[in-house]
Design a protein around this motif. Structure first.
Motif, PDB file in Angstrom:
ATOM      1  N   ILE A 107      43.438  38.515  49.920  1.00  0.00           N
ATOM      2  CA  ILE A 107      42.833  39.302  48.836  1.00  0.00           C
ATOM      3  C   ILE A 107      41.498  38.704  48.376  1.00  0.00           C
ATOM      4  CG2 ILE A 107      43.102  39.973  46.415  1.00  0.00           C
ATOM      5  CD1 ILE A 107      46.000  40.549  46.950  1.00  0.00           C
ATOM      6  N   PRO A 108      41.390  37.385  48.148  1.00  0.00           N
ATOM      7  CA  PRO A 108      40.078  36.860  47.719  1.00  0.00           C
ATOM      8  C   PRO A 108      38.967  37.148  48.716  1.00  0.00           C
ATOM      9  CG  PRO A 108      41.805  35.245  47.326  1.00  0.00           C
ATOM     10  CD  PRO A 108      42.428  36.335  48.127  1.00  0.00           C
ATOM     11  N   VAL A 109      39.276  37.107  50.021  1.00  0.00           N
ATOM     12  CA  VAL A 109      38.258  37.424  51.031  1.00  0.00           C
ATOM     13  C   VAL A 109      37.839  38.879  50.929  1.00  0.00           C
ATOM     14  CG1 VAL A 109      37.766  37.516  53.499  1.00  0.00           C
ATOM     15  CG2 VAL A 109      39.118  35.642  52.578  1.00  0.00           C
ATOM     16  N   ALA A 110      38.837  39.764  50.804  1.00  0.00           N
ATOM     17  CA  ALA A 110      38.535  41.194  50.711  1.00  0.00           C
ATOM     18  C   ALA A 110      37.711  41.509  49.466  1.00  0.00           C
ATOM     19  CB  ALA A 110      39.841  41.996  50.703  1.00  0.00           C
ATOM     20  N   VAL A 111      38.024  40.869  48.356  1.00  0.00           N
ATOM     21  CA  VAL A 111      37.262  41.092  47.122  1.00  0.00           C
ATOM     22  C   VAL A 111      35.820  40.612  47.297  1.00  0.00           C
ATOM     23  CG1 VAL A 111      37.050  40.480  44.694  1.00  0.00           C
ATOM     24  CG2 VAL A 111      39.302  40.981  45.645  1.00  0.00           C
ATOM     25  N   ALA A 112      35.655  39.443  47.899  1.00  0.00           N
ATOM     26  CA  ALA A 112      34.305  38.898  48.098  1.00  0.00           C
ATOM     27  C   ALA A 112      33.472  39.811  48.993  1.00  0.00           C
ATOM     28  CB  ALA A 112      34.392  37.495  48.690  1.00  0.00           C
ATOM     29  N   LEU A 113      34.065  40.304  50.078  1.00  0.00           N
ATOM     30  CA  LEU A 113      33.323  41.153  51.005  1.00  0.00           C
ATOM     31  C   LEU A 113      32.962  42.499  50.365  1.00  0.00           C
ATOM     32  CD1 LEU A 113      35.222  40.490  54.361  1.00  0.00           C
ATOM     33  CD2 LEU A 113      32.959  39.657  53.685  1.00  0.00           C
ATOM     34  N   LEU A 114      33.914  43.108  49.654  1.00  0.00           N
ATOM     35  CA  LEU A 114      33.627  44.388  49.014  1.00  0.00           C
ATOM     36  C   LEU A 114      32.584  44.253  47.903  1.00  0.00           C
ATOM     37  CD1 LEU A 114      36.964  46.412  48.705  1.00  0.00           C
ATOM     38  CD2 LEU A 114      35.040  46.780  50.241  1.00  0.00           C
ATOM     39  N   SER A 115      32.650  43.156  47.157  1.00  0.00           N
ATOM     40  CA  SER A 115      31.661  42.957  46.096  1.00  0.00           C
ATOM     41  C   SER A 115      30.275  42.734  46.675  1.00  0.00           C
ATOM     42  CB  SER A 115      32.063  41.769  45.217  1.00  0.00           C
ATOM     43  OG  SER A 115      32.073  40.565  45.973  1.00  0.00           O
ATOM     44  N   TRP A 116      30.213  42.117  47.852  1.00  0.00           N
ATOM     45  CA  TRP A 116      28.933  41.920  48.525  1.00  0.00           C
ATOM     46  C   TRP A 116      28.402  43.243  49.083  1.00  0.00           C
ATOM     47  CZ3 TRP A 116      28.103  41.817  54.111  1.00  0.00           C
ATOM     48  CH2 TRP A 116      26.798  41.483  54.457  1.00  0.00           C
ATOM     49  N   LEU A 117      29.309  44.070  49.653  1.00  0.00           N
ATOM     50  CA  LEU A 117      28.888  45.322  50.261  1.00  0.00           C
ATOM     51  C   LEU A 117      28.566  46.394  49.225  1.00  0.00           C
ATOM     52  CD1 LEU A 117      31.429  45.575  53.237  1.00  0.00           C
ATOM     53  CD2 LEU A 117      28.966  45.163  53.404  1.00  0.00           C
ATOM     54  N   LEU A 118      29.430  46.535  48.199  1.00  0.00           N
ATOM     55  CA  LEU A 118      29.314  47.645  47.267  1.00  0.00           C
ATOM     56  C   LEU A 118      28.544  47.289  45.997  1.00  0.00           C
ATOM     57  CD1 LEU A 118      32.908  49.144  47.589  1.00  0.00           C
ATOM     58  CD2 LEU A 118      30.839  49.739  48.856  1.00  0.00           C
ATOM     59  N   PRO A 248      31.412  37.541  38.113  1.00  0.00           N
ATOM     60  CA  PRO A 248      31.253  38.388  39.301  1.00  0.00           C
ATOM     61  C   PRO A 248      32.604  38.691  39.948  1.00  0.00           C
ATOM     62  CG  PRO A 248      29.664  36.595  39.317  1.00  0.00           C
ATOM     63  CD  PRO A 248      30.608  36.298  38.197  1.00  0.00           C
ATOM     64  N   ALA A 249      32.698  39.855  40.576  1.00  0.00           N
ATOM     65  CA  ALA A 249      33.971  40.279  41.159  1.00  0.00           C
ATOM     66  C   ALA A 249      34.458  39.304  42.227  1.00  0.00           C
ATOM     67  CB  ALA A 249      33.829  41.684  41.742  1.00  0.00           C
ATOM     68  N   ALA A 250      33.535  38.782  43.046  1.00  0.00           N
ATOM     69  CA  ALA A 250      33.936  37.859  44.108  1.00  0.00           C
ATOM     70  C   ALA A 250      34.563  36.592  43.538  1.00  0.00           C
ATOM     71  CB  ALA A 250      32.722  37.506  44.971  1.00  0.00           C
ATOM     72  N   GLN A 251      33.988  36.085  42.466  1.00  0.00           N
ATOM     73  CA  GLN A 251      34.527  34.884  41.825  1.00  0.00           C
ATOM     74  C   GLN A 251      35.847  35.188  41.132  1.00  0.00           C
ATOM     75  OE1 GLN A 251      31.880  33.147  38.932  1.00  0.00           O
ATOM     76  NE2 GLN A 251      32.617  31.081  39.307  1.00  0.00           N
ATOM     77  N   ALA A 252      35.951  36.364  40.525  1.00  0.00           N
ATOM     78  CA  ALA A 252      37.201  36.743  39.859  1.00  0.00           C
ATOM     79  C   ALA A 252      38.339  36.896  40.856  1.00  0.00           C
ATOM     80  CB  ALA A 252      37.005  38.044  39.084  1.00  0.00           C
ATOM     81  N   GLY A 253      38.027  37.347  42.070  1.00  0.00           N
ATOM     82  CA  GLY A 253      39.064  37.552  43.066  1.00  0.00           C
ATOM     83  C   GLY A 253      39.818  36.287  43.427  1.00  0.00           C
ATOM     84  N   ILE A 254      39.179  35.137  43.263  1.00  0.00           N
ATOM     85  CA  ILE A 254      39.832  33.866  43.587  1.00  0.00           C
ATOM     86  C   ILE A 254      41.019  33.612  42.659  1.00  0.00           C
ATOM     87  CG2 ILE A 254      39.457  31.360  43.751  1.00  0.00           C
ATOM     88  CD1 ILE A 254      36.495  32.067  44.348  1.00  0.00           C
ATOM     89  N   PHE A 255      40.967  34.163  41.451  1.00  0.00           N
ATOM     90  CA  PHE A 255      42.042  33.939  40.492  1.00  0.00           C
ATOM     91  C   PHE A 255      43.341  34.630  40.906  1.00  0.00           C
ATOM     92  CE2 PHE A 255      38.432  32.719  37.976  1.00  0.00           C
ATOM     93  CZ  PHE A 255      38.914  31.756  37.106  1.00  0.00           C
ATOM     94  N   THR A 256      43.286  35.505  41.918  1.00  0.00           N
ATOM     95  CA  THR A 256      44.524  36.146  42.373  1.00  0.00           C
ATOM     96  C   THR A 256      45.510  35.142  42.959  1.00  0.00           C
ATOM     97  OG1 THR A 256      43.509  36.670  44.525  1.00  0.00           O
ATOM     98  CG2 THR A 256      43.383  38.360  42.800  1.00  0.00           C
ATOM     99  N   VAL A 257      45.037  33.948  43.327  1.00  0.00           N
ATOM    100  CA  VAL A 257      45.961  32.941  43.869  1.00  0.00           C
ATOM    101  C   VAL A 257      46.928  32.444  42.797  1.00  0.00           C
ATOM    102  CG1 VAL A 257      44.245  32.195  45.554  1.00  0.00           C
ATOM    103  CG2 VAL A 257      44.450  30.960  43.397  1.00  0.00           C
ATOM    104  N   LEU A 258      46.575  32.648  41.521  1.00  0.00           N
ATOM    105  CA  LEU A 258      47.480  32.220  40.454  1.00  0.00           C
ATOM    106  C   LEU A 258      48.718  33.092  40.376  1.00  0.00           C
ATOM    107  CD1 LEU A 258      44.942  31.370  37.614  1.00  0.00           C
ATOM    108  CD2 LEU A 258      46.178  29.794  39.099  1.00  0.00           C
ATOM    109  N   LEU A 259      48.689  34.258  41.005  1.00  0.00           N
ATOM    110  CA  LEU A 259      49.860  35.139  41.006  1.00  0.00           C
ATOM    111  C   LEU A 259      51.040  34.477  41.730  1.00  0.00           C
ATOM    112  CD1 LEU A 259      49.710  38.962  41.744  1.00  0.00           C
ATOM    113  CD2 LEU A 259      51.658  37.578  42.403  1.00  0.00           C
TER     114      LEU A 259
END
Length: 300
Positions: A107-118, A248-259
């Motif tokens: 998920i963090p990778v997907a969030v980073a890539l989408l935030s970069w693309l979109l 930023p969305a990419a940085q926020a996506g890293i917090f999903t590991v806390l789940l």
């Protein structure tokens, strides 16, 4: 006029949001065994709609609901609430918890890539390092779980693709949420996307509810359902949207590991589960990713 929180406060909001998600996921296992999936989702959104009814009104600082904003709110609920749940639950049933854990680690990778693309976000090297640590830690944790002796499902390939779709849905949820926080308050976003979730789940929810024996549900289970609904629909979404306003969305996506980390801790402390030394190491690596992502940058 609502204001963006400071970055430390935003980090705390994002961390609390994902930690709370992991906690209620672990504690709501009895609910998933008692209520059918569509009925549980419908009851959850219904309780959330009642709790956030006052949040639907426009507040000072909110932009008018333009057609583009309305469309984004629908997509936020469709991907983040409805489609994610459907793909995740079905994917796990066709594959298994270990496969799901390894897949969801991306998920963090997907969030980073989408935030970069979109969103055209500029992703710093330190953020990519944090993403690598987060993914490696959660993947190692999932791989370290003991594999249950189960027969491979004939449609395991379909389950794997559904899990990939769930990852993309969660990434879309983070990226679209970042767009919405620029024009709407976190409270109003939470209320509107929850209302859309209620609308989308109503047809199947009513169908299943017609055949369900509600009298068999005990009072403690109703209390657990109330906590689950408030945590899933109100608290976690509001915290996440509040944090997204300043991060930023990419940085926020890293917090999903806390789940998975919080789910594992609740399993150990409240449910009596056991975690091996290798799994503790894996969680530590994932948590190191969060530390790297939030470490204060040097000032020029």
């Amino acid at each position: 006029m609502w204001e963006s929180p400071s970055r430390p406060v935003a980090f705390v909001c994002l961390a609390l949001s994902m930690a709370l998600v992991g906690s209620y996921v672990a504690l709501s296992k009895p609910l998933a065994a008692l209520f059918p999936v569509f009925l549980l989702a419908w009851l959850r959104f219904g309780i959330g709609a009642v709790a956030m009814a006052r949040w639907l009104r426009q507040t000072p600082g909110d932009a008018p609901l333009a057609p583009r904003t309305r469309w984004l709110l629908f997509l936020e609920s469709f991907f983040g609430n409805f489609l994610f749940t459907l793909c995740m639950v079905t994917g796990v049933s066709l594959t298994g918890a270990v496969t799901a854990g390894v897949t969801m680690a991306s998920i963090p990778v997907a969030v980073a890539l989408l935030s970069w693309l979109l969103l055209r976000e500029q992703i710093m090297p330190r953020t990519w390092l944090a993403v690598v640590l987060a993914v490696a830690g959660i993947a190692l944790y999932a791989a370290a779980k003991p594999v249950e002796a189960t027969t491979a499902h004939a449609y395991a390939w379909l389950g794997q693709w559904l899990l990939v779709a769930a990852v993309l849905c969660e990434a879309a949820y983070a990226v679209i949420g970042k767009r919405l926080t620029a024009v709407l308050s976190p409270k109003r976003i939470s209320a509107i996307i929850n209302l859309w979730g209620f609308v989308l789940s109503t047809p199947m929810g009513l169908y299943v509810a017609w055949q369900f024996d509600f009298a068999a549900v005990s009072l403690p289970m109703w209390g657990l359902l109330l906590f689950y609904a408030l945590a899933a629909c109100v608290w976690t979404v509001w915290l996440w949207m509040t944090g997204l306003r300043a991060v930023p969305a990419a940085q926020a996506g890293i917090f999903t590991v806390l789940l998975p980390i919080s789910a594992a801790l609740v399993g150990v402390l409240a449910l009596g589960e056991h975690i091996s030394a290798l799994q503790w190491l894996a969680l530590g690596i994932a948590l190191l990713g969060v530390v790297v992502a939030t470490w204060p940058a040097r000032k020029a």
